[in-house]
Design an enzyme around this catalytic site. Structure first.
Site, PDB file in Angstrom:
ATOM      1  N   ARG A 179      -9.523   0.645   9.161  1.00  0.00           N
ATOM      2  CA  ARG A 179      -9.048  -0.709   9.413  1.00  0.00           C
ATOM      3  C   ARG A 179     -10.118  -1.596  10.036  1.00  0.00           C
ATOM      4  O   ARG A 179      -9.854  -2.759  10.314  1.00  0.00           O
ATOM      5  CB  ARG A 179      -7.853  -0.642  10.366  1.00  0.00           C
ATOM      6  CG  ARG A 179      -6.520  -0.987   9.713  1.00  0.00           C
ATOM      7  CD  ARG A 179      -5.453  -0.822  10.767  1.00  0.00           C
ATOM      8  NE  ARG A 179      -4.227  -1.496  10.437  1.00  0.00           N
ATOM      9  CZ  ARG A 179      -3.242  -0.958   9.717  1.00  0.00           C
ATOM     10  NH1 ARG A 179      -3.362   0.231   9.176  1.00  0.00           N
ATOM     11  NH2 ARG A 179      -2.131  -1.639   9.539  1.00  0.00           N
ATOM     12  N   ARG A 205      -0.869  -8.954  13.411  1.00  0.00           N
ATOM     13  CA  ARG A 205      -1.334  -7.996  12.391  1.00  0.00           C
ATOM     14  C   ARG A 205      -2.148  -8.704  11.306  1.00  0.00           C
ATOM     15  O   ARG A 205      -3.156  -8.182  10.848  1.00  0.00           O
ATOM     16  CB  ARG A 205      -0.144  -7.256  11.788  1.00  0.00           C
ATOM     17  CG  ARG A 205       0.371  -6.137  12.699  1.00  0.00           C
ATOM     18  CD  ARG A 205       1.832  -5.823  12.469  1.00  0.00           C
ATOM     19  NE  ARG A 205       2.111  -5.312  11.152  1.00  0.00           N
ATOM     20  CZ  ARG A 205       3.312  -5.397  10.557  1.00  0.00           C
ATOM     21  NH1 ARG A 205       4.314  -5.985  11.188  1.00  0.00           N
ATOM     22  NH2 ARG A 205       3.490  -4.899   9.368  1.00  0.00           N
ATOM     23  N   ARG A 226      11.345  -1.794  12.332  1.00  0.00           N
ATOM     24  CA  ARG A 226      10.097  -1.433  12.996  1.00  0.00           C
ATOM     25  C   ARG A 226       9.830  -2.378  14.149  1.00  0.00           C
ATOM     26  O   ARG A 226      10.036  -3.573  14.045  1.00  0.00           O
ATOM     27  CB  ARG A 226       8.948  -1.512  11.980  1.00  0.00           C
ATOM     28  CG  ARG A 226       8.652  -0.191  11.318  1.00  0.00           C
ATOM     29  CD  ARG A 226       7.690  -0.357  10.187  1.00  0.00           C
ATOM     30  NE  ARG A 226       6.420  -0.972  10.604  1.00  0.00           N
ATOM     31  CZ  ARG A 226       5.366  -1.041   9.812  1.00  0.00           C
ATOM     32  NH1 ARG A 226       5.423  -0.565   8.583  1.00  0.00           N
ATOM     33  NH2 ARG A 226       4.261  -1.599  10.241  1.00  0.00           N
ATOM     34  N   ARG A 260      11.758  -7.315   4.608  1.00  0.00           N
ATOM     35  CA  ARG A 260      11.809  -5.896   4.976  1.00  0.00           C
ATOM     36  C   ARG A 260      12.604  -5.741   6.271  1.00  0.00           C
ATOM     37  O   ARG A 260      13.423  -4.845   6.382  1.00  0.00           O
ATOM     38  CB  ARG A 260      10.373  -5.385   5.143  1.00  0.00           C
ATOM     39  CG  ARG A 260      10.264  -3.936   5.554  1.00  0.00           C
ATOM     40  CD  ARG A 260       8.893  -3.377   5.214  1.00  0.00           C
ATOM     41  NE  ARG A 260       7.891  -3.681   6.222  1.00  0.00           N
ATOM     42  CZ  ARG A 260       6.593  -3.406   6.083  1.00  0.00           C
ATOM     43  NH1 ARG A 260       6.141  -2.861   4.976  1.00  0.00           N
ATOM     44  NH2 ARG A 260       5.744  -3.686   7.043  1.00  0.00           N
ATOM     45  N   LYS A 268       0.833  -1.208   0.000  1.00  0.00           N
ATOM     46  CA  LYS A 268       0.000   0.000   0.000  1.00  0.00           C
ATOM     47  C   LYS A 268       0.866   1.257   0.000  1.00  0.00           C
ATOM     48  O   LYS A 268       0.610   2.196  -0.740  1.00  0.00           O
ATOM     49  CB  LYS A 268      -0.925   0.028   1.234  1.00  0.00           C
ATOM     50  CG  LYS A 268      -1.870  -1.162   1.336  1.00  0.00           C
ATOM     51  CD  LYS A 268      -2.835  -1.012   2.514  1.00  0.00           C
ATOM     52  CE  LYS A 268      -2.172  -1.011   3.885  1.00  0.00           C
ATOM     53  NZ  LYS A 268      -1.588  -2.301   4.288  1.00  0.00           N
TER      54      LYS A 268
HETATM   55  P1  ADP Z   1       1.137  -2.429   8.160  1.00  0.00           P
HETATM   56  O1  ADP Z   1       0.147  -2.139   7.069  1.00  0.00           O
HETATM   57  O2  ADP Z   1       2.417  -3.022   7.624  1.00  0.00           O
HETATM   58  O3  ADP Z   1       0.593  -3.218   9.312  1.00  0.00           O
HETATM   59  P2  ADP Z   1       0.935   0.341   9.159  1.00  0.00           P
HETATM   60  O4  ADP Z   1       2.073   1.303   9.123  1.00  0.00           O
HETATM   61  O5  ADP Z   1      -0.237   0.634   8.280  1.00  0.00           O
HETATM   62  O6  ADP Z   1       1.606  -1.061   8.801  1.00  0.00           O
HETATM   63  O7  ADP Z   1       0.386   0.180  10.658  1.00  0.00           O
HETATM   64  C1  ADP Z   1       1.226  -0.125  11.732  1.00  0.00           C
HETATM   65  C2  ADP Z   1       0.440  -0.165  13.037  1.00  0.00           C
HETATM   66  O8  ADP Z   1      -0.105   1.134  13.314  1.00  0.00           O
HETATM   67  C3  ADP Z   1      -0.771  -1.090  13.072  1.00  0.00           C
HETATM   68  O9  ADP Z   1      -0.431  -2.440  13.344  1.00  0.00           O
HETATM   69  C4  ADP Z   1      -1.599  -0.444  14.203  1.00  0.00           C
HETATM   70  O10 ADP Z   1      -1.079  -0.763  15.465  1.00  0.00           O
HETATM   71  C5  ADP Z   1      -1.378   1.039  13.974  1.00  0.00           C
HETATM   72  N1  ADP Z   1      -2.402   1.587  13.066  1.00  0.00           N
HETATM   73  C6  ADP Z   1      -2.198   2.100  11.814  1.00  0.00           C
HETATM   74  N2  ADP Z   1      -3.356   2.499  11.264  1.00  0.00           N
HETATM   75  C7  ADP Z   1      -4.329   2.224  12.164  1.00  0.00           C
HETATM   76  C8  ADP Z   1      -5.738   2.382  12.188  1.00  0.00           C
HETATM   77  N3  ADP Z   1      -6.411   2.883  11.134  1.00  0.00           N
HETATM   78  N4  ADP Z   1      -6.410   1.985  13.295  1.00  0.00           N
HETATM   79  C9  ADP Z   1      -5.786   1.479  14.358  1.00  0.00           C
HETATM   80  N5  ADP Z   1      -4.450   1.283  14.410  1.00  0.00           N
HETATM   81  C10 ADP Z   1      -3.720   1.657  13.332  1.00  0.00           C
END
Ligand code: ADP
Length: 191
Positions: free
Chosen positions: A88, A147, A136, A127, A13
């Site tokens: 999400r 996740r 990370r 990664r 994404k």
């Molecule tokens: P990835 O898609 O690889 O899991 P992201 O950078 O999108 O990585 O998200 C990392 C973390 O940030 C998620 O696992 C969550 O803990 C938090 N997070 C990101 N976006 C949201 C969201 N919309 N709602 C709740 N938590 C979020």
């Protein structure tokens, strides 16, 4: 154009959002990036989010909804934005609908990047092993399992949610990254 990029962790994404930003001038709004910035800066939101994110769980809906609602008001969003990592779950999607309606805006498309779990696991492992220095907190086997579980239970239902609205377009996220970009461009149509 206002878009959502939907897909599991490691689906690409962020990569596709950056390309759309370069090619079309839409702004990438990544809740993950915003939350990591808040953690790094030690803000109140960051303090709440830090351990939740490290475990791979979702940060409370109210936090991400208000972050996005405020961010959309900034002038750089007026020519279009790409939501990356938000919504999400269905509650966030409903809250987004309300926020957009209040601002007189509406979504143009939701692009789903479809990728099998086996591929996601190896992508995230790569990664983690390729990134020099800062890995990370959530790019480890345990957090990734969480996740992916959260994705299937809470985020995947959004595929139906947006399909029912007639704005979902699904793209094969397992193709070569340039082919994925081409499919995304095709799905969106001319600028
Ligand atoms: P990835 O898609 O690889 O899991 P992201 O950078 O999108 O990585 O998200 C990392 C973390 O940030 C998620 O696992 C969550 O803990 C938090 N997070 C990101 N976006 C949201 C969201 N919309 N709602 C709740 N938590 C979020």
């Amino acid at each position: 154009m206002k878009l959502i990029l939907l897909g599991p962790p490691g689906a690409g994404k962020g990569t596709q959002a950056k390309r759309l930003e370069d090619n079309r001038g839409y702004v990438q709004l990544s809740t993950g990036d915003m939350l990591r910035a808040a953690v790094a800066a030690g803000t109140d939101v960051g303090l709440v989010a830090k351990d939740i994110m490290a475990r791979g769980e979702l940060v409370p809906d109210e936090i991400v909804v208000s972050i996005i609602s405020e961010r959309i008001d900034l002038p750089d969003c007026k020519d279009g934005f790409i939501l990356d990592g938000f919504p999400r779950n269905v509650r966030q999607a409903e809250a987004l609908d309300a926020v957009l309606e209040e601002k007189g805006l509406s979504l143009d498309a939701v692009i789903e990047l479809s990728v099998d779990d086996g591929i996601l696991i190896s992508r995230v492992e790569n990664r983690a092993s390729e990134s020099q220095g800062s890995v990370r907190d959530d790019d480890n086997a345990e957090a990734l399992k969480t996740r992916l579980g959260v994705y299937h239970e809470q985020t995947a239902p959004l595929i139906t949610y947006y399909k029912n609205r007639g704005i979902l377009r699904t793209v094969d996220g397992m193709a070569h990254v340039d082919d994925v970009s081409r499919s995304v461009e095709e799905a969106l149509g001319p600028v």
